[in-house]
Design a protein around this motif. Structure first.
Motif, PDB file in Angstrom:
ATOM      1  N   MET A  43      -2.422   5.066   0.487  1.00 34.61           N
ATOM      2  CA  MET A  43      -2.764   3.711   0.039  1.00 34.61           C
ATOM      3  C   MET A  43      -4.284   3.551   0.024  1.00 34.61           C
ATOM      4  SD  MET A  43      -1.607   0.011   1.580  1.00 34.61           S
ATOM      5  CE  MET A  43       0.112   0.425   1.439  1.00 34.61           C
ATOM      6  N   LEU A  44      -4.762   2.821  -0.959  1.00 35.82           N
ATOM      7  CA  LEU A  44      -6.188   2.577  -1.147  1.00 35.82           C
ATOM      8  C   LEU A  44      -6.467   1.096  -0.960  1.00 35.82           C
ATOM      9  CD1 LEU A  44      -9.086   3.270  -2.263  1.00 35.82           C
ATOM     10  CD2 LEU A  44      -8.110   2.879  -4.538  1.00 35.82           C
ATOM     11  N   THR A  45      -7.552   0.771  -0.285  1.00 38.47           N
ATOM     12  CA  THR A  45      -7.959  -0.626  -0.119  1.00 38.47           C
ATOM     13  C   THR A  45      -9.307  -0.859  -0.778  1.00 38.47           C
ATOM     14  OG1 THR A  45      -6.745  -0.907   1.952  1.00 38.47           O
ATOM     15  CG2 THR A  45      -8.569  -2.426   1.542  1.00 38.47           C
ATOM     16  N   LEU A  46      -9.378  -1.906  -1.583  1.00 38.73           N
ATOM     17  CA  LEU A  46     -10.635  -2.366  -2.166  1.00 38.73           C
ATOM     18  C   LEU A  46     -11.129  -3.559  -1.362  1.00 38.73           C
ATOM     19  CD1 LEU A  46      -9.802  -2.369  -6.006  1.00 38.73           C
ATOM     20  CD2 LEU A  46     -10.795  -0.523  -4.648  1.00 38.73           C
ATOM     21  N   LYS A  47     -12.402  -3.521  -0.998  1.00 37.94           N
ATOM     22  CA  LYS A  47     -12.998  -4.638  -0.268  1.00 37.94           C
ATOM     23  C   LYS A  47     -14.230  -5.130  -1.012  1.00 37.94           C
ATOM     24  CE  LYS A  47     -11.456  -3.554   4.433  1.00 37.94           C
ATOM     25  NZ  LYS A  47     -11.880  -3.346   5.847  1.00 37.94           N
ATOM     26  N   ALA A  48     -14.356  -6.448  -1.122  1.00 42.85           N
ATOM     27  CA  ALA A  48     -15.518  -7.060  -1.763  1.00 42.85           C
ATOM     28  C   ALA A  48     -15.754  -8.407  -1.116  1.00 42.85           C
ATOM     29  CB  ALA A  48     -15.276  -7.209  -3.264  1.00 42.85           C
ATOM     30  N   THR A  49     -16.834  -9.052  -1.503  1.00 42.71           N
ATOM     31  CA  THR A  49     -17.133 -10.350  -0.899  1.00 42.71           C
ATOM     32  C   THR A  49     -16.131 -11.420  -1.316  1.00 42.71           C
ATOM     33  OG1 THR A  49     -18.951 -11.889  -0.420  1.00 42.71           O
ATOM     34  CG2 THR A  49     -18.697 -11.204  -2.696  1.00 42.71           C
ATOM     35  N   GLY A  50     -15.472 -11.230  -2.457  1.00 40.32           N
ATOM     36  CA  GLY A  50     -14.486 -12.207  -2.903  1.00 40.32           C
ATOM     37  C   GLY A  50     -13.684 -11.674  -4.065  1.00 40.32           C
ATOM     38  N   ILE A  73      -3.859  -1.046  -2.772  1.00 43.20           N
ATOM     39  CA  ILE A  73      -3.362  -0.371  -3.968  1.00 43.20           C
ATOM     40  C   ILE A  73      -2.508   0.821  -3.555  1.00 43.20           C
ATOM     41  CG2 ILE A  73      -3.979   0.683  -6.168  1.00 43.20           C
ATOM     42  CD1 ILE A  73      -5.126  -2.151  -5.831  1.00 43.20           C
ATOM     43  N   ASP A  74      -1.324   0.934  -4.142  1.00 46.50           N
ATOM     44  CA  ASP A  74      -0.481   2.099  -3.927  1.00 46.50           C
ATOM     45  C   ASP A  74      -0.024   2.590  -5.301  1.00 46.50           C
ATOM     46  OD1 ASP A  74       1.011   4.098  -2.842  1.00 46.50           O
ATOM     47  OD2 ASP A  74       2.566   2.802  -2.002  1.00 46.50           O
ATOM     48  N   GLY A  75      -0.472   3.789  -5.666  1.00 48.52           N
ATOM     49  CA  GLY A  75      -0.174   4.283  -7.004  1.00 48.52           C
ATOM     50  C   GLY A  75      -0.868   3.438  -8.048  1.00 48.52           C
ATOM     51  N   ASP A  76      -0.091   2.932  -9.004  1.00 48.00           N
ATOM     52  CA  ASP A  76      -0.692   2.140 -10.069  1.00 48.00           C
ATOM     53  C   ASP A  76      -0.521   0.638  -9.869  1.00 48.00           C
ATOM     54  OD1 ASP A  76       1.996   1.810 -10.575  1.00 48.00           O
ATOM     55  OD2 ASP A  76       1.883   2.308 -12.715  1.00 48.00           O
ATOM     56  N   ARG A  77      -0.105   0.218  -8.648  1.00 47.70           N
ATOM     57  CA  ARG A  77       0.211  -1.185  -8.407  1.00 47.70           C
ATOM     58  C   ARG A  77      -0.580  -1.773  -7.249  1.00 47.70           C
ATOM     59  NH1 ARG A  77       3.801  -3.438 -12.408  1.00 47.70           N
ATOM     60  NH2 ARG A  77       4.364  -1.545 -13.560  1.00 47.70           N
ATOM     61  N   ILE A  78      -0.778  -3.081  -7.330  1.00 47.24           N
ATOM     62  CA  ILE A  78      -1.301  -3.848  -6.202  1.00 47.24           C
ATOM     63  C   ILE A  78      -0.126  -4.125  -5.269  1.00 47.24           C
ATOM     64  CG2 ILE A  78      -2.369  -6.022  -5.489  1.00 47.24           C
ATOM     65  CD1 ILE A  78      -3.638  -6.140  -8.321  1.00 47.24           C
ATOM     66  N   GLY A  84      -0.696  -5.462  -1.993  1.00 40.40           N
ATOM     67  CA  GLY A  84      -1.061  -6.486  -1.029  1.00 40.40           C
ATOM     68  C   GLY A  84      -2.380  -7.123  -1.387  1.00 40.40           C
ATOM     69  N   VAL A  85      -2.509  -8.404  -1.065  1.00 42.18           N
ATOM     70  CA  VAL A  85      -3.734  -9.153  -1.328  1.00 42.18           C
ATOM     71  C   VAL A  85      -4.155  -9.831  -0.032  1.00 42.18           C
ATOM     72  CG1 VAL A  85      -4.835 -10.978  -2.682  1.00 42.18           C
ATOM     73  CG2 VAL A  85      -3.020  -9.574  -3.710  1.00 42.18           C
ATOM     74  N   GLY A  86      -5.389  -9.608   0.371  1.00 42.53           N
ATOM     75  CA  GLY A  86      -5.893 -10.233   1.592  1.00 42.53           C
ATOM     76  C   GLY A  86      -5.914  -9.275   2.752  1.00 42.53           C
ATOM     77  N   GLU A  87      -6.599  -9.680   3.794  1.00 42.88           N
ATOM     78  CA  GLU A  87      -6.731  -8.840   4.975  1.00 42.88           C
ATOM     79  C   GLU A  87      -5.402  -8.751   5.701  1.00 42.88           C
ATOM     80  OE1 GLU A  87     -11.179  -9.105   6.556  1.00 42.88           O
ATOM     81  OE2 GLU A  87     -10.156 -11.051   6.626  1.00 42.88           O
ATOM     82  N   GLY A  88      -5.144  -7.619   6.291  1.00 39.26           N
ATOM     83  CA  GLY A  88      -3.895  -7.419   7.006  1.00 39.26           C
ATOM     84  C   GLY A  88      -3.935  -6.117   7.758  1.00 39.26           C
ATOM     85  N   THR A  89      -2.774  -5.638   8.113  1.00 36.52           N
ATOM     86  CA  THR A  89      -2.681  -4.422   8.936  1.00 36.52           C
ATOM     87  C   THR A  89      -2.152  -3.233   8.146  1.00 36.52           C
ATOM     88  OG1 THR A  89      -0.459  -5.089   9.636  1.00 36.52           O
ATOM     89  CG2 THR A  89      -2.312  -5.774  11.025  1.00 36.52           C
ATOM     90  N   ALA A  90      -2.295  -3.297   6.829  1.00 38.39           N
ATOM     91  CA  ALA A  90      -1.793  -2.208   5.994  1.00 38.39           C
ATOM     92  C   ALA A  90      -2.477  -0.892   6.375  1.00 38.39           C
ATOM     93  CB  ALA A  90      -2.048  -2.518   4.524  1.00 38.39           C
ATOM     94  N   VAL A  91      -1.683   0.153   6.433  1.00 32.40           N
ATOM     95  CA  VAL A  91      -2.209   1.493   6.726  1.00 32.40           C
ATOM     96  C   VAL A  91      -2.866   2.022   5.455  1.00 32.40           C
ATOM     97  CG1 VAL A  91      -1.658   3.832   7.417  1.00 32.40           C
ATOM     98  CG2 VAL A  91      -0.431   1.901   8.448  1.00 32.40           C
ATOM     99  N   THR A  92      -4.144   2.351   5.549  1.00 29.42           N
ATOM    100  CA  THR A  92      -4.921   2.716   4.375  1.00 29.42           C
ATOM    101  C   THR A  92      -5.483   4.126   4.513  1.00 29.42           C
ATOM    102  OG1 THR A  92      -5.513   0.432   3.923  1.00 29.42           O
ATOM    103  CG2 THR A  92      -6.956   2.117   3.010  1.00 29.42           C
TER     104      THR A  92
END
Length: 406
Positions: free
Chosen positions: A1-8, A25-30, A32-40
């Motif tokens: 899983m990939l996480t994108l982080k930005a100011t907004g 991001i997982d594969g070609d899909r979003i 999750g949105v927002g901060e959380g405990t997703a394993v990245t």
């Protein structure tokens, strides 16, 4: 899983920036949105950037324009392989400008019957070349001597560059049915029709209706029975009214619309594609005097008609008519729309969720869980300064990163 982080990130529906901006991001899909405990597995930190959904341009012609083209001679110099190879560069520039989906809206060139935009879309989808997701229209359907009959742009003599019915030159209901069916058979995902005159062709008044109502209804009938929408190059107010009455789904340009035409678009839940930047940016100084006169009449009206359409509640989708403005400069359309009176949030919706609705694509247009990971980043708040969309610093399409300038 990939996480994108930005100011907004932009919440398109609410028209506001949510801070911070975090997408999983997982594969070609979003996913999750927002901060959380997703394993990245990986984090891409885009710093002070703002995340947006991939932008969409609902009127381009990637097979025309771009580097190496001589516009005055390309109709008789460029064979189909040359056009496709030029389109490779145009597609790459468009994607890297942050536009992850486009409609290629109607070939009007000699191809021998090949649907070059369908081939381009297949090559992009296969990963052979970089480019946006392409919704191809095949050949534009136009009458002999219509605005999209290529012989009209340079007043060729009879017999020069004559196109076939399969290449979109169709007169009367039988030829029109054959032309539309041919595009559908070979992969067109919508049908483009020339409903009125235009600025840069020697077709007479830009607002004059070119196809009869009977012919327009045949085009709509053939397309709708196969589940395809119809987009119509249309400038004149009367031509817009006839197009809407005949069932056309989407008006391209509509520079000369009046209040009645705009009201018909609203009442019938039809779309308008903007293409306003060309009214400021197109160089007509070397065009024949007749065409310069048409431009001088029409282009100022483009400003007032788009503002009136927005205020009336027309469903507006962004389109540039590139290469009428250069490929890769698509965001100039967004800037012009804001300068001409549309709020930035409305313009961004026109380039995302409304465009997605126009192409019946429920899988894109927002930064939301379950949708395609088509994500771009800009160096600032586009609701405060729409010009930041000209400086995209990150582009992801389907979970794959194509640009990362951070």
């Amino acid at each position: 899983m990939l996480t994108l982080k930005a100011t907004g990130l932009l919440d398109v529906d609410a028209g506001k920036i949510v801070r911070p901006g975090v997408l999983h991001i997982d594969g070609d899909r979003i996913v999750g949105v927002g901060e959380g405990t997703a394993v990245t597995d990986e984090v891409i930190d885009l710093g002070d950037s703002i995340l947006l959904p991939g932008l969409m341009d609902m009127e381009v012609n990637l097979l025309m324009g771009g580097r190496g083209e001589n516009p005055g001679l390309s109709q008789v110099q460029d064979d189909p392989p040359t056009r496709v190879l030029r389109a490779v560069g145009n597609a790459r520039r468009t994607l890297r400008a942050g536009f992850t989906t486009v409609r290629n809206l109607g070939l009007f060139v000699k191809t021998g019957g090949y649907l070059l935009d369908v081939a381009l879309a297949k090559a992009i989808d296969a990963g052979w070349i970089e480019g946006p997701r392409v919704v191809p229209a095949g050949h534009a359907i136009t009458p002999t001597g219509g605005h999209l009959d290529p012989t009209m742009f340079a007043a060729f003599m009879p017999g020069v560059l004559e196109l076939t019915v399969e290449e979109g030159i169709a007169n009367g209901v039988d030829e029109i049915r054959k032309a539309v069916r041919y595009q559908i058979k070979h992969g067109a995902q919508l049908i483009k029709v020339c409903c009125s005159g235009g600025v840069m062709s020697l077709t007479g008044e830009a607002g004059a209706q070119h196809y009869s109502d009977e012919e327009l209804r045949v085009i709509v009938d053939e397309a709708h029975r196969r589940g395809l929408r119809v987009a119509a190059h249309t400038h004149g107010a009367e031509a817009v009214k006839h197009a809407v009455a005949c069932g056309i789904d989407c008006i391209e340009h509509g520079f000369l619309m009046d209040d009645e035409a705009i009201a018909m678009l609203v009442e019938n839940d039809r779309f308008l594609v903007t293409t306003r930047r060309l009214a400021e940016a197109m160089d007509v100084s070397k065009a024949p005097a007749e065409l310069q006169a048409k431009a001088a009449e029409m282009f100022p009206k483009a400003r007032t008609s788009i503002k009136a359409a927005y205020e009336a509640g027309v469903k507006i989708a962004v389109g540039t008519d590139a290469p009428a403005i250069p490929h890769g400069r698509n965001a100039d359309e967004l800037v012009t729309l804001v300068e001409w009176g549309m709020p930035p949030a409305a313009v961004l919706r026109a380039a995302t969720v409304t465009a997605a609705e126009l192409i019946n694509a429920a899988d894109r247009g927002r930064l939301a869980e379950g949708l395609l990971a088509d994500v771009i980043a800009v160096p600032g708040d586009p609701l405060a300064d729409i010009t930041v969309t000209r400086n995209v610093n990150f582009v992801m399409k389907g979970g794959k990163v194509y640009v990362n300038k951070n």
